[in-house]
Design a protein around this motif. Structure first.
Motif, PDB file in Angstrom:
ATOM      1  N   GLN A  99     -10.871  17.242  16.714  1.00 41.48           N
ATOM      2  CA  GLN A  99     -11.944  18.044  17.292  1.00 41.48           C
ATOM      3  C   GLN A  99     -13.182  18.143  16.407  1.00 41.48           C
ATOM      4  N   THR A 100     -13.131  17.597  15.192  1.00 40.47           N
ATOM      5  CA  THR A 100     -14.255  17.748  14.290  1.00 40.47           C
ATOM      6  C   THR A 100     -15.523  17.081  14.827  1.00 40.47           C
ATOM      7  N   SER A 101     -16.665  17.663  14.472  1.00 39.11           N
ATOM      8  CA  SER A 101     -17.938  17.059  14.839  1.00 39.11           C
ATOM      9  C   SER A 101     -18.280  15.877  13.943  1.00 39.11           C
ATOM     10  N   CYS A 102     -17.563  15.718  12.828  1.00 38.09           N
ATOM     11  CA  CYS A 102     -17.792  14.568  11.946  1.00 38.09           C
ATOM     12  C   CYS A 102     -17.249  13.301  12.596  1.00 38.09           C
ATOM     13  N   ALA A 103     -17.920  12.192  12.373  1.00 32.87           N
ATOM     14  CA  ALA A 103     -17.298  10.910  12.677  1.00 32.87           C
ATOM     15  C   ALA A 103     -16.143  10.723  11.704  1.00 32.87           C
ATOM     16  N   THR A 104     -15.061  10.077  12.144  1.00 37.25           N
ATOM     17  CA  THR A 104     -13.884   9.912  11.293  1.00 37.25           C
ATOM     18  C   THR A 104     -13.491   8.450  11.198  1.00 37.25           C
ATOM     19  N   LEU A 105     -13.109   8.033  10.005  1.00 40.32           N
ATOM     20  CA  LEU A 105     -12.733   6.647   9.729  1.00 40.32           C
ATOM     21  C   LEU A 105     -11.474   6.643   8.881  1.00 40.32           C
ATOM     22  N   ALA A 106     -10.426   5.964   9.362  1.00 40.50           N
ATOM     23  CA  ALA A 106      -9.203   5.768   8.582  1.00 40.50           C
ATOM     24  C   ALA A 106      -9.193   4.359   8.016  1.00 40.50           C
ATOM     25  N   LEU A 107      -8.871   4.244   6.737  1.00 45.99           N
ATOM     26  CA  LEU A 107      -8.739   2.953   6.067  1.00 45.99           C
ATOM     27  C   LEU A 107      -7.292   2.845   5.593  1.00 45.99           C
ATOM     28  N   ALA A 108      -6.511   2.003   6.262  1.00 45.34           N
ATOM     29  CA  ALA A 108      -5.065   1.986   6.046  1.00 45.34           C
ATOM     30  C   ALA A 108      -4.614   0.694   5.370  1.00 45.34           C
ATOM     31  N   HIS A 109      -3.567   0.836   4.568  1.00 48.06           N
ATOM     32  CA  HIS A 109      -2.947  -0.344   3.956  1.00 48.06           C
ATOM     33  C   HIS A 109      -1.488  -0.019   3.673  1.00 48.06           C
ATOM     34  N   GLY A 110      -0.683  -1.043   3.462  1.00 41.87           N
ATOM     35  CA  GLY A 110       0.704  -0.863   3.082  1.00 41.87           C
ATOM     36  C   GLY A 110       1.580  -0.305   4.196  1.00 41.87           C
ATOM     37  N   GLN A 111       2.743   0.210   3.806  1.00 42.33           N
ATOM     38  CA  GLN A 111       3.741   0.709   4.746  1.00 42.33           C
ATOM     39  C   GLN A 111       3.453   2.173   5.080  1.00 42.33           C
ATOM     40  N   ASN A 112       3.312   2.468   6.373  1.00 37.19           N
ATOM     41  CA  ASN A 112       2.931   3.809   6.813  1.00 37.19           C
ATOM     42  C   ASN A 112       3.911   4.302   7.875  1.00 37.19           C
ATOM     43  N   PHE A 113       4.265   5.578   7.763  1.00 29.37           N
ATOM     44  CA  PHE A 113       5.307   6.120   8.622  1.00 29.37           C
ATOM     45  C   PHE A 113       4.893   7.474   9.205  1.00 29.37           C
ATOM     46  N   GLY A 114       5.480   7.794  10.361  1.00 32.54           N
ATOM     47  CA  GLY A 114       5.450   9.131  10.916  1.00 32.54           C
ATOM     48  C   GLY A 114       4.093   9.792  10.927  1.00 32.54           C
ATOM     49  N   ALA A 115       4.028  10.970  10.295  1.00 30.50           N
ATOM     50  CA  ALA A 115       2.798  11.749  10.289  1.00 30.50           C
ATOM     51  C   ALA A 115       1.659  11.027   9.590  1.00 30.50           C
ATOM     52  N   GLY A 116       1.972  10.093   8.691  1.00 31.56           N
ATOM     53  CA  GLY A 116       0.927   9.276   8.087  1.00 31.56           C
ATOM     54  C   GLY A 116       0.260   8.392   9.119  1.00 31.56           C
ATOM     55  N   VAL A 117       1.050   7.852  10.038  1.00 36.80           N
ATOM     56  CA  VAL A 117       0.497   7.050  11.136  1.00 36.80           C
ATOM     57  C   VAL A 117      -0.299   7.937  12.086  1.00 36.80           C
ATOM     58  N   ALA A 128      -7.602  -1.516   9.114  1.00 37.77           N
ATOM     59  CA  ALA A 128      -6.424  -1.717   8.268  1.00 37.77           C
ATOM     60  C   ALA A 128      -6.494  -3.071   7.586  1.00 37.77           C
ATOM     61  N   SER A 129      -5.882  -3.157   6.414  1.00 37.47           N
ATOM     62  CA  SER A 129      -5.745  -4.442   5.732  1.00 37.47           C
ATOM     63  C   SER A 129      -4.581  -5.206   6.347  1.00 37.47           C
ATOM     64  N   ALA A 130      -4.524  -6.503   6.070  1.00 44.19           N
ATOM     65  CA  ALA A 130      -3.537  -7.362   6.725  1.00 44.19           C
ATOM     66  C   ALA A 130      -2.104  -6.993   6.364  1.00 44.19           C
ATOM     67  N   ASP A 131      -1.897  -6.328   5.225  1.00 40.31           N
ATOM     68  CA  ASP A 131      -0.534  -5.986   4.815  1.00 40.31           C
ATOM     69  C   ASP A 131      -0.020  -4.700   5.450  1.00 40.31           C
ATOM     70  N   ALA A 132      -0.839  -4.019   6.230  1.00 39.51           N
ATOM     71  CA  ALA A 132      -0.454  -2.713   6.772  1.00 39.51           C
ATOM     72  C   ALA A 132       0.657  -2.850   7.820  1.00 39.51           C
ATOM     73  N   ARG A 133       1.565  -1.899   7.799  1.00 44.52           N
ATOM     74  CA  ARG A 133       2.631  -1.792   8.784  1.00 44.52           C
ATOM     75  C   ARG A 133       2.733  -0.336   9.212  1.00 44.52           C
ATOM     76  N   PHE A 134       3.211  -0.113  10.435  1.00 42.32           N
ATOM     77  CA  PHE A 134       3.221   1.234  11.003  1.00 42.32           C
ATOM     78  C   PHE A 134       4.548   1.483  11.719  1.00 42.32           C
ATOM     79  N   ARG A 135       5.059   2.707  11.589  1.00 45.47           N
ATOM     80  CA  ARG A 135       6.283   3.093  12.302  1.00 45.47           C
ATOM     81  C   ARG A 135       6.263   4.596  12.504  1.00 45.47           C
ATOM     82  N   MET A 136       6.684   5.042  13.687  1.00 47.64           N
ATOM     83  CA  MET A 136       6.680   6.470  14.028  1.00 47.64           C
ATOM     84  C   MET A 136       8.083   6.853  14.504  1.00 47.64           C
ATOM     85  N   PRO A 137       8.965   7.244  13.579  1.00 52.21           N
ATOM     86  CA  PRO A 137      10.369   7.497  13.928  1.00 52.21           C
ATOM     87  C   PRO A 137      10.709   8.944  14.256  1.00 52.21           C
TER      88      PRO A 137
END
Length: 250
Positions: A99-117, A128-137
């Protein structure tokens, strides 16, 4: 004169370069897992960026990855009520970012899970960088955190498939789904930030607020927090987490 914002928590680095604020998760030894203190530091920093009328809010992670999600390292010592509150505070952070009025940008890399995703998904621009992976368990231990937000981002059917199977997806799949906008290596991120800052500066905070309100679903926030509270507060959350973690080891 307004002094630059400084986080009092060493697990979060805050860099204020004019109207561009960079929040760097700084728990590399814990893979930037979201401890209660880190979540509160993030909430405070987002509030401060809002008050300062920042144009752009950037989220990134120090070390090998962006974030490993919820910090389970001491969950056995918490009551079920404490755990529920921790999950609610994460959802509070996500809704503030949504809901923020700021523009938002995520820069992701590596192995990312759950609330991090979820932190990546809630940002309006995601790279994201090419090595990034995502999982939401989370649903494997009965937690409905970020489910509706992911569905709104990539579509209900695609979200259902990813979450039902607790699937790992790479940057190619993430880009195909629209989860990320582009694959850029860290050495290219400065150019990404510069372009994002230029775009964000085209509108003032009031205009960005109107834009975000009119291009989002106002009922989403209530649905998300209701689903999170119902799922987290169902009896046995500690036992469900323990079973999930044991199964992950086997």
């Amino acid at each position: 004169m307004t002094l630059p914002y400084r986080s009092s928590n060493p697990s979060l680095n805050v860099d204020c370069a004019g109207k561009v604020w960079t929040l760097t998760l700084n728990r590399p030894d814990k893979r930037n897992a979201l401890s209660a203190d880190l979540v509160e530091a993030l909430i405070a920093a987002v509030q401060a960026a809002e008050q300062a009328q920042a144009d752009l809010l950037i989220l990134r992670g120090e070390g090998r990855n962006f974030s490993a999600g919820f910090d389970f390292s001491d969950y056995e010592q918490h009551s079920e009520g404490d755990l529920v509150l921790r999950f609610i505070r994460i959802e509070t952070l996500l809704q503030m970012l949504a809901q923020t009025s700021c523009a938002t940008l995520a820069l992701a890399h590596g192995q990312n899970f759950g609330a991090g995703v979820d932190l990546i998904a809630v940002c309006r621009q995601r790279v994201a960088s090419a090595d990034a992976r995502f999982r939401m368990p989370g649903l494997q231990f009965g937690l409905a955190l970020g489910t509706g937000r992911l569905s709104a981002l990539i579509g209900g059917q695609q979200a259902h498939q990813l979450l039902a199977g607790s699937l790992v997806f790479d940057t190619a799949k993430a880009e195909q789904l629209g989860f990320i906008e582009s694959v850029q290596e860290p050495e290219q991120w400065s150019a990404v930030i510069e372009q994002a800052a230029q775009t964000a500066s085209l509108l003032d905070s009031t205009s960005r607020t109107y834009l975000h309100q009119l291009t989002s679903c106002p009922e989403q926030a209530d649905r998300d927090i209701a689903a999170l509270v119902r799922s987290a507060s169902a009896p046995g959350i500690k036992e469900r987490i323990a079973a999930f973690r044991q199964a992950a080891k086997s």
